[in-house]
Design a protein around this motif. Structure first.
Motif, PDB file in Angstrom:
ATOM      1  N   ALA A  14     -11.127 -15.966 -23.757  1.00  0.00           N
ATOM      2  CA  ALA A  14     -11.324 -14.562 -24.181  1.00  0.00           C
ATOM      3  C   ALA A  14     -10.072 -13.733 -23.954  1.00  0.00           C
ATOM      4  O   ALA A  14      -9.666 -12.951 -24.828  1.00  0.00           O
ATOM      5  N   MET A  15      -9.443 -13.897 -22.795  1.00  0.00           N
ATOM      6  CA  MET A  15      -8.266 -13.071 -22.481  1.00  0.00           C
ATOM      7  C   MET A  15      -7.065 -13.432 -23.333  1.00  0.00           C
ATOM      8  O   MET A  15      -6.119 -12.654 -23.431  1.00  0.00           O
ATOM      9  N   ARG A  16      -7.099 -14.621 -23.940  1.00  0.00           N
ATOM     10  CA  ARG A  16      -5.992 -15.021 -24.826  1.00  0.00           C
ATOM     11  C   ARG A  16      -6.161 -14.497 -26.253  1.00  0.00           C
ATOM     12  O   ARG A  16      -5.249 -14.586 -27.066  1.00  0.00           O
ATOM     13  N   LYS A  17      -7.342 -13.938 -26.549  1.00  0.00           N
ATOM     14  CA  LYS A  17      -7.574 -13.424 -27.897  1.00  0.00           C
ATOM     15  C   LYS A  17      -6.751 -12.168 -28.127  1.00  0.00           C
ATOM     16  O   LYS A  17      -6.845 -11.199 -27.363  1.00  0.00           O
ATOM     17  N   LYS A  18      -5.963 -12.181 -29.193  1.00  0.00           N
ATOM     18  CA  LYS A  18      -5.082 -11.055 -29.493  1.00  0.00           C
ATOM     19  C   LYS A  18      -5.865  -9.768 -29.706  1.00  0.00           C
ATOM     20  O   LYS A  18      -5.460  -8.693 -29.255  1.00  0.00           O
ATOM     21  N   VAL A  19      -6.995  -9.902 -30.418  1.00  0.00           N
ATOM     22  CA  VAL A  19      -7.750  -8.692 -30.750  1.00  0.00           C
ATOM     23  C   VAL A  19      -8.275  -8.010 -29.491  1.00  0.00           C
ATOM     24  O   VAL A  19      -8.300  -6.781 -29.379  1.00  0.00           O
ATOM     25  N   LEU A  20      -8.663  -8.815 -28.505  1.00  0.00           N
ATOM     26  CA  LEU A  20      -9.165  -8.267 -27.242  1.00  0.00           C
ATOM     27  C   LEU A  20      -8.032  -7.584 -26.479  1.00  0.00           C
ATOM     28  O   LEU A  20      -8.205  -6.500 -25.905  1.00  0.00           O
ATOM     29  N   GLN A  21      -6.866  -8.229 -26.492  1.00  0.00           N
ATOM     30  CA  GLN A  21      -5.703  -7.649 -25.810  1.00  0.00           C
ATOM     31  C   GLN A  21      -5.308  -6.328 -26.464  1.00  0.00           C
ATOM     32  O   GLN A  21      -4.956  -5.364 -25.776  1.00  0.00           O
ATOM     33  N   ILE A  22      -5.406  -6.277 -27.801  1.00  0.00           N
ATOM     34  CA  ILE A  22      -5.047  -5.036 -28.502  1.00  0.00           C
ATOM     35  C   ILE A  22      -6.003  -3.909 -28.138  1.00  0.00           C
ATOM     36  O   ILE A  22      -5.590  -2.784 -27.847  1.00  0.00           O
ATOM     37  N   PHE A  23      -7.331  -4.205 -28.144  1.00  0.00           N
ATOM     38  CA  PHE A  23      -8.316  -3.179 -27.770  1.00  0.00           C
ATOM     39  C   PHE A  23      -8.006  -2.623 -26.386  1.00  0.00           C
ATOM     40  O   PHE A  23      -8.035  -1.416 -26.157  1.00  0.00           O
ATOM     41  N   LEU A  24      -7.708  -3.541 -25.460  1.00  0.00           N
ATOM     42  CA  LEU A  24      -7.483  -3.137 -24.070  1.00  0.00           C
ATOM     43  C   LEU A  24      -6.204  -2.309 -23.929  1.00  0.00           C
ATOM     44  O   LEU A  24      -6.208  -1.244 -23.301  1.00  0.00           O
ATOM     45  N   VAL A  25      -5.130  -2.797 -24.538  1.00  0.00           N
ATOM     46  CA  VAL A  25      -3.843  -2.094 -24.425  1.00  0.00           C
ATOM     47  C   VAL A  25      -3.918  -0.718 -25.087  1.00  0.00           C
ATOM     48  O   VAL A  25      -3.435   0.287 -24.532  1.00  0.00           O
ATOM     49  N   VAL A  26      -4.533  -0.659 -26.277  1.00  0.00           N
ATOM     50  CA  VAL A  26      -4.634   0.622 -26.985  1.00  0.00           C
ATOM     51  C   VAL A  26      -5.480   1.612 -26.174  1.00  0.00           C
ATOM     52  O   VAL A  26      -5.117   2.795 -26.029  1.00  0.00           O
ATOM     53  N   ALA A  27      -6.601   1.139 -25.633  1.00  0.00           N
ATOM     54  CA  ALA A  27      -7.470   2.032 -24.850  1.00  0.00           C
ATOM     55  C   ALA A  27      -6.733   2.558 -23.623  1.00  0.00           C
ATOM     56  O   ALA A  27      -6.760   3.768 -23.340  1.00  0.00           O
ATOM     57  N   ILE A  28      -6.059   1.669 -22.895  1.00  0.00           N
ATOM     58  CA  ILE A  28      -5.320   2.093 -21.704  1.00  0.00           C
ATOM     59  C   ILE A  28      -4.180   3.044 -22.083  1.00  0.00           C
ATOM     60  O   ILE A  28      -3.958   4.072 -21.421  1.00  0.00           O
ATOM     61  N   GLY A  29      -3.481   2.715 -23.175  1.00  0.00           N
ATOM     62  CA  GLY A  29      -2.386   3.579 -23.631  1.00  0.00           C
ATOM     63  C   GLY A  29      -2.872   4.976 -23.985  1.00  0.00           C
ATOM     64  O   GLY A  29      -2.253   5.974 -23.604  1.00  0.00           O
ATOM     65  N   LEU A  30      -4.014   5.054 -24.690  1.00  0.00           N
ATOM     66  CA  LEU A  30      -4.541   6.363 -25.083  1.00  0.00           C
ATOM     67  C   LEU A  30      -5.034   7.157 -23.871  1.00  0.00           C
ATOM     68  O   LEU A  30      -4.909   8.387 -23.834  1.00  0.00           O
ATOM     69  N   ILE A  31      -5.607   6.449 -22.896  1.00  0.00           N
ATOM     70  CA  ILE A  31      -6.044   7.151 -21.670  1.00  0.00           C
ATOM     71  C   ILE A  31      -4.836   7.771 -20.966  1.00  0.00           C
ATOM     72  O   ILE A  31      -4.884   8.909 -20.497  1.00  0.00           O
ATOM     73  N   ILE A  32      -3.739   7.005 -20.921  1.00  0.00           N
ATOM     74  CA  ILE A  32      -2.523   7.536 -20.279  1.00  0.00           C
ATOM     75  C   ILE A  32      -1.962   8.706 -21.086  1.00  0.00           C
ATOM     76  O   ILE A  32      -1.549   9.722 -20.518  1.00  0.00           O
ATOM     77  N   ILE A  33      -1.977   8.561 -22.418  1.00  0.00           N
ATOM     78  CA  ILE A  33      -1.459   9.637 -23.265  1.00  0.00           C
ATOM     79  C   ILE A  33      -2.258  10.927 -23.072  1.00  0.00           C
ATOM     80  O   ILE A  33      -1.714  12.029 -23.178  1.00  0.00           O
ATOM     81  N   SER A  34      -3.549  10.784 -22.753  1.00  0.00           N
ATOM     82  CA  SER A  34      -4.380  11.982 -22.570  1.00  0.00           C
ATOM     83  C   SER A  34      -3.858  12.865 -21.445  1.00  0.00           C
ATOM     84  O   SER A  34      -4.204  14.041 -21.363  1.00  0.00           O
ATOM     85  N   LEU A  35      -3.014  12.305 -20.596  1.00  0.00           N
ATOM     86  CA  LEU A  35      -2.407  13.085 -19.519  1.00  0.00           C
ATOM     87  C   LEU A  35      -1.570  14.232 -20.086  1.00  0.00           C
ATOM     88  O   LEU A  35      -1.457  15.290 -19.474  1.00  0.00           O
ATOM     89  N   SER A  36      -0.999  14.017 -21.263  1.00  0.00           N
ATOM     90  CA  SER A  36      -0.134  15.047 -21.837  1.00  0.00           C
ATOM     91  C   SER A  36      -0.913  16.067 -22.657  1.00  0.00           C
ATOM     92  O   SER A  36      -0.403  17.139 -22.964  1.00  0.00           O
ATOM     93  N   PHE A  37      -2.144  15.740 -23.033  1.00  0.00           N
ATOM     94  CA  PHE A  37      -2.919  16.660 -23.872  1.00  0.00           C
ATOM     95  C   PHE A  37      -3.045  18.029 -23.217  1.00  0.00           C
ATOM     96  O   PHE A  37      -2.878  19.047 -23.841  1.00  0.00           O
ATOM     97  N   SER A  38      -3.358  18.012 -21.912  1.00  0.00           N
ATOM     98  CA  SER A  38      -3.675  19.267 -21.244  1.00  0.00           C
ATOM     99  C   SER A  38      -2.438  20.072 -20.893  1.00  0.00           C
ATOM    100  O   SER A  38      -2.555  21.184 -20.433  1.00  0.00           O
ATOM    101  N   GLN A  39      -1.232  19.476 -21.074  1.00  0.00           N
ATOM    102  CA  GLN A  39      -0.038  20.238 -20.756  1.00  0.00           C
ATOM    103  C   GLN A  39       0.152  21.417 -21.706  1.00  0.00           C
ATOM    104  O   GLN A  39       0.939  22.310 -21.445  1.00  0.00           O
ATOM    105  N   THR A  40      -0.598  21.370 -22.807  1.00  0.00           N
ATOM    106  CA  THR A  40      -0.516  22.499 -23.732  1.00  0.00           C
ATOM    107  C   THR A  40      -1.372  23.658 -23.271  1.00  0.00           C
ATOM    108  O   THR A  40      -1.306  24.745 -23.814  1.00  0.00           O
ATOM    109  N   LEU A  41      -2.225  23.386 -22.239  1.00  0.00           N
ATOM    110  CA  LEU A  41      -3.095  24.441 -21.728  1.00  0.00           C
ATOM    111  C   LEU A  41      -2.544  24.984 -20.421  1.00  0.00           C
ATOM    112  O   LEU A  41      -1.749  24.349 -19.752  1.00  0.00           O
TER     113      LEU A  41
END
Length: 288
Positions: A14-41
């Motif tokens: 399962a961990m070798r599946k590219k699609v699973l790795q992409i879901f995980l990396v994208v989700a983690i990346g977007l969570i980190i990016i959300s850190l910058s969302f609130s800097q506009t407030l």
């Protein structure tokens, strides 16, 4: 030992599946990016910092939930059919491996994989929220330099909210139930049909409060009331696992989150075990 060997192999596959790795990396990346969302407030008032932190929590939990059901569906729809297609199942069952050991090993491996993915996302999510709370705290302290917090109308920002931890646990538990259900379907359905079947059941399960209301509606005729009652009883109630409302809206009342989590965990484990028993019974009779 056999079950554990199958589980470890399943985790590796399962961990070798590219699609699973992409879901995980994208989700983690977007969570980190959300850190910058609130800097506009603005962090200059308590209302501003609360809004910012709430935005980060809402975005992070939503992403984790979305990544969770995608990982559960994509991983579990192919657990059994993939072994049949590769014909590796004949090699496995030719060895002294019981069919129930094969099913349990597959399910255990899927749960470990899901646990690893949710744990990664959960750690990043909690870290991002704490970083945001720290930023809000520093900004509030700078804004009130020379005057007291009471005079400035600013209250101390909470760094760690235990509800975040319970929310991550709840996300994992609900996808344990979904994975068990999809694994059951994978014994007798094709991956494509299984994907849409699992997605449909999940959507209906999330709307459990609606099916319950329809089942108890006085204006509904008996046939439809009976139909909705059966749907409400059979389909797992995924709405039970949604404690994000409590996290995002503190006015929502769950008097004891730990006890509630325990009760929902028992419900989820019972349902998952029931699905596994059905999967084992069907797989025992399946000609493979």
């Amino acid at each position: 030992m056999i079950i554990w060997s199958i589980a470890k192999t399943t985790v590796g596959d399962a961990m070798r599946k590219k699609v699973l790795q992409i879901f995980l990396v994208v989700a983690i990346g977007l969570i980190i990016i959300s850190l910058s969302f609130s800097q506009t407030l603005s962090f200059s008032t308590r209302e501003g910092s609360s809004t910012d932190i709430m935005l980060v929590k809402s975005f992070g939990l939503g992403l984790m939930a979305m990544a969770g059901w995608l990982i559960s569906l994509v991983m579990c729809v192919s657990l059994i059919p993939q072994e049949i297609e590769r014909r590796t199942i004949y090699t496995i069952l030719a060895k002294p491996v019981k069919r129930y050991e094969f099913i349990i090993g597959k399910f255990l491996g899927a749960m470990l994989t899901l646990g690893i993915c949710v744990a990664f996302m959960g750690v990043v999510f909690i870290g991002v929220v704490m970083a945001k709370a720290h930023g809000a705290s520093v900004a509030a302290a700078a804004a009130t330099t020379g005057i007291s917090s009471a005079e400035a109308g600013v209250q101390k920002v909470q760094m760690f909210d235990i509800n975040m931890l319970w929310s991550v646990v709840m996300i994992y538990l609900q996808f344990v139930v979904l994975s068990a259900l999809v694994l059951l379907f994978s014994v007798f359905l094709t991956p494509t049909v299984n994907f849409f079947m699992g997605l449909g059941v999940y959507i209906i399960g999330v709307m459990a409060s609606m099916t319950e209301t329809l089942a108890n509606s006085e204006s509904m005729n008996l046939v439809l009331k009976g139909f909705y009652k059966i749907v409400h009883m059979i389909i797992p109630n995924f709405d039970k696992f949604n404690v994000t409302n409590t996290l995002l809206h503190p006015e929502a009342h769950i008097t004891n989150v730990m006890r509630y989590t325990g009760q929902v965990a028992v419900y989820g484990i019972f349902y998952a075990l029931l699905m596994m028993m059905l999967a084992i019974i069907i797989f025992e009779k399946k000609e493979v």
